[in-house]
Design a protein around this motif. Sequence first.
Motif, PDB file in Angstrom:
ATOM      1  N   THR A  34       0.829  -0.983   0.088  1.00  0.00           N
ATOM      2  CA  THR A  34       0.430   0.053   0.012  1.00  0.00           C
ATOM      3  C   THR A  34       0.501   1.153  -0.584  1.00  0.00           C
ATOM      4  N   TRP A  35       0.400   2.978  -0.613  1.00  0.00           N
ATOM      5  CA  TRP A  35       1.350   3.322   0.145  1.00  0.00           C
ATOM      6  C   TRP A  35      -0.007   4.964  -0.445  1.00  0.00           C
ATOM      7  N   ARG A  36       0.862   6.104  -0.217  1.00  0.00           N
ATOM      8  CA  ARG A  36      -0.190   7.728   0.396  1.00  0.00           C
ATOM      9  C   ARG A  36       0.745   9.159   0.401  1.00  0.00           C
ATOM     10  N   ARG A  37       0.945   8.969  -0.982  1.00  0.00           N
ATOM     11  CA  ARG A  37       1.008  10.316  -1.896  1.00  0.00           C
ATOM     12  C   ARG A  37       0.850  11.446  -0.575  1.00  0.00           C
ATOM     13  N   LEU A  38       1.831  11.877   0.541  1.00  0.00           N
ATOM     14  CA  LEU A  38       1.940  13.266   1.638  1.00  0.00           C
ATOM     15  C   LEU A  38       1.676  14.104   1.111  1.00  0.00           C
ATOM     16  N   PRO A  39       0.701  15.243   1.929  1.00  0.00           N
ATOM     17  CA  PRO A  39       1.386  16.455   1.368  1.00  0.00           C
ATOM     18  C   PRO A  39       2.173  16.898   0.640  1.00  0.00           C
ATOM     19  N   ASP A  40       3.430  16.579   1.759  1.00  0.00           N
ATOM     20  CA  ASP A  40       4.500  17.263   1.464  1.00  0.00           C
ATOM     21  C   ASP A  40       5.598  17.299   0.444  1.00  0.00           C
ATOM     22  N   GLU A  41       4.296  15.942  -0.311  1.00  0.00           N
ATOM     23  CA  GLU A  41       4.708  15.675  -1.542  1.00  0.00           C
ATOM     24  C   GLU A  41       6.051  13.967  -1.221  1.00  0.00           C
ATOM     25  N   THR A  42       5.797  13.720  -0.386  1.00  0.00           N
ATOM     26  CA  THR A  42       6.780  12.344  -0.366  1.00  0.00           C
ATOM     27  C   THR A  42       5.834  11.369  -0.050  1.00  0.00           C
ATOM     28  N   LEU A  43       6.093  10.159  -0.800  1.00  0.00           N
ATOM     29  CA  LEU A  43       5.391   8.905  -0.955  1.00  0.00           C
ATOM     30  C   LEU A  43       5.691   8.159   0.729  1.00  0.00           C
ATOM     31  N   ALA A  44       4.856   7.692   0.726  1.00  0.00           N
ATOM     32  CA  ALA A  44       4.602   6.460   2.160  1.00  0.00           C
ATOM     33  C   ALA A  44       4.982   5.398   1.811  1.00  0.00           C
ATOM     34  N   ALA A  45       5.422   4.830   1.456  1.00  0.00           N
ATOM     35  CA  ALA A  45       4.776   2.751   1.277  1.00  0.00           C
ATOM     36  C   ALA A  45       5.840   1.764   1.706  1.00  0.00           C
ATOM     37  N   LEU A  46       4.334   0.764   1.528  1.00  0.00           N
ATOM     38  CA  LEU A  46       5.248  -0.518   2.902  1.00  0.00           C
ATOM     39  C   LEU A  46       4.996  -1.603   1.026  1.00  0.00           C
ATOM     40  N   PHE A  47       6.213  -1.976   1.826  1.00  0.00           N
ATOM     41  CA  PHE A  47       6.146  -2.784   0.910  1.00  0.00           C
ATOM     42  C   PHE A  47       6.861  -4.049   1.486  1.00  0.00           C
ATOM     43  N   ARG A  48       6.668  -5.410   0.675  1.00  0.00           N
ATOM     44  CA  ARG A  48       7.269  -7.211   0.949  1.00  0.00           C
ATOM     45  C   ARG A  48       8.115  -7.564   0.320  1.00  0.00           C
ATOM     46  N   VAL A  49       9.740  -7.263   0.648  1.00  0.00           N
ATOM     47  CA  VAL A  49      10.677  -7.597   0.566  1.00  0.00           C
ATOM     48  C   VAL A  49      11.040  -9.124   0.255  1.00  0.00           C
ATOM     49  N   THR A  50      11.817  -9.513  -0.535  1.00  0.00           N
ATOM     50  CA  THR A  50      11.933 -11.178  -0.807  1.00  0.00           C
ATOM     51  C   THR A  50      13.930 -10.976  -1.103  1.00  0.00           C
ATOM     52  N   ALA A  51      14.808 -10.572  -0.212  1.00  0.00           N
ATOM     53  CA  ALA A  51      15.735 -10.638  -0.494  1.00  0.00           C
ATOM     54  C   ALA A  51      16.667 -10.386   0.530  1.00  0.00           C
ATOM     55  N   PRO A  52      18.667 -10.543   0.224  1.00  0.00           N
ATOM     56  CA  PRO A  52      19.278 -10.692   1.865  1.00  0.00           C
ATOM     57  C   PRO A  52      18.781  -9.436   2.114  1.00  0.00           C
ATOM     58  N   ARG A  53      18.310  -9.178   3.359  1.00  0.00           N
ATOM     59  CA  ARG A  53      17.883  -8.946   4.476  1.00  0.00           C
ATOM     60  C   ARG A  53      18.901  -6.755   4.371  1.00  0.00           C
ATOM     61  N   GLU A  54      20.448  -7.305   5.201  1.00  0.00           N
ATOM     62  CA  GLU A  54      20.828  -6.651   5.271  1.00  0.00           C
ATOM     63  C   GLU A  54      21.516  -6.234   4.295  1.00  0.00           C
ATOM     64  N   ALA A  55      21.992  -6.615   3.153  1.00  0.00           N
ATOM     65  CA  ALA A  55      22.466  -5.938   1.924  1.00  0.00           C
ATOM     66  C   ALA A  55      21.245  -4.558   1.012  1.00  0.00           C
ATOM     67  N   TYR A  56      20.069  -5.746   1.711  1.00  0.00           N
ATOM     68  CA  TYR A  56      18.947  -3.772   0.249  1.00  0.00           C
ATOM     69  C   TYR A  56      19.181  -3.029   1.626  1.00  0.00           C
ATOM     70  N   LEU A  57      18.845  -3.422   2.943  1.00  0.00           N
ATOM     71  CA  LEU A  57      18.909  -1.987   3.599  1.00  0.00           C
ATOM     72  C   LEU A  57      20.104  -1.163   3.333  1.00  0.00           C
ATOM     73  N   GLU A  58      21.021  -1.826   3.551  1.00  0.00           N
ATOM     74  CA  GLU A  58      22.322  -0.917   2.801  1.00  0.00           C
ATOM     75  C   GLU A  58      22.427  -0.532   1.707  1.00  0.00           C
ATOM     76  N   ARG A  59      21.708  -0.951   0.888  1.00  0.00           N
ATOM     77  CA  ARG A  59      21.674  -0.334  -0.479  1.00  0.00           C
ATOM     78  C   ARG A  59      20.403   1.392  -0.146  1.00  0.00           C
ATOM     79  N   LEU A  60      19.610   0.381   0.422  1.00  0.00           N
ATOM     80  CA  LEU A  60      18.393   1.744   0.731  1.00  0.00           C
ATOM     81  C   LEU A  60      19.171   2.693   1.759  1.00  0.00           C
ATOM     82  N   ARG A  61      19.891   2.599   2.868  1.00  0.00           N
ATOM     83  CA  ARG A  61      20.887   3.772   3.676  1.00  0.00           C
ATOM     84  C   ARG A  61      21.450   4.973   2.313  1.00  0.00           C
ATOM     85  N   ALA A  62      21.881   3.976   1.360  1.00  0.00           N
ATOM     86  CA  ALA A  62      22.828   5.183   0.512  1.00  0.00           C
ATOM     87  C   ALA A  62      21.823   5.599  -0.089  1.00  0.00           C
TER      88      ALA A  62
END
Length: 218
Positions: A34-62
Amino acid sequence: MRYVHVEFEFPPGVRHPMHDFLDGGDDRRSELVTWRRLPDETLAALFRVTAPREAYLERLRAIDAIERFETAPGADSFFLKAYERLGGPTETFIDAFVDTEFLSVPPVVFRPAGRLSFGLIGPPDQLRDALAAIPDPITVEIDRIGSYGGGRRLAGVGLTERQREALRAANHVGYYEVPRTGSVDDVAAAIDCSPSTAGAHLRKAEAALVDAFLGRSG
């Protein structure tokens, strides 16, 4: 209600970095729950991810546009809630559907090679304009259209990318026609593997689809 299922392909130049991450393995995928476009033009989104968790989050932080995120464990995957500043191709893609009456039918599935697929319910006369607003480098393929009848979320079945390739090839060569006009050998030639391997991909994919339709777990 009119229903259409659409698959998009994002080339590397306009692909989101986390979508690009999925190219690291055939078993990697992400579903937008699910997702929602907030008034400040931020996208809030919920994902279900199938991938190596730590590698995925490390990429996300960048990624500078990701303002914050949180995760929760799931069976064979994890859930990710992320807040992202919109801009570029992602915002243009979303904008194509903002002023229409279309409703997305989950799951919205991200797969390797820049592919994204989901269903839409909405007026047929708005479909052409919505798809025409998609940025040019992104290709569009409508693979299903008709009346919406509900049903199970077969699009979200956890097939490997190779199994999906085999199913697409089988459908293309006529393996599922009645009477059958294509063979396992034809599927093997289309996906460049041996007939025994092609047959195994098809059997496993078909078993997963049947289990999902009947509501059975693996």
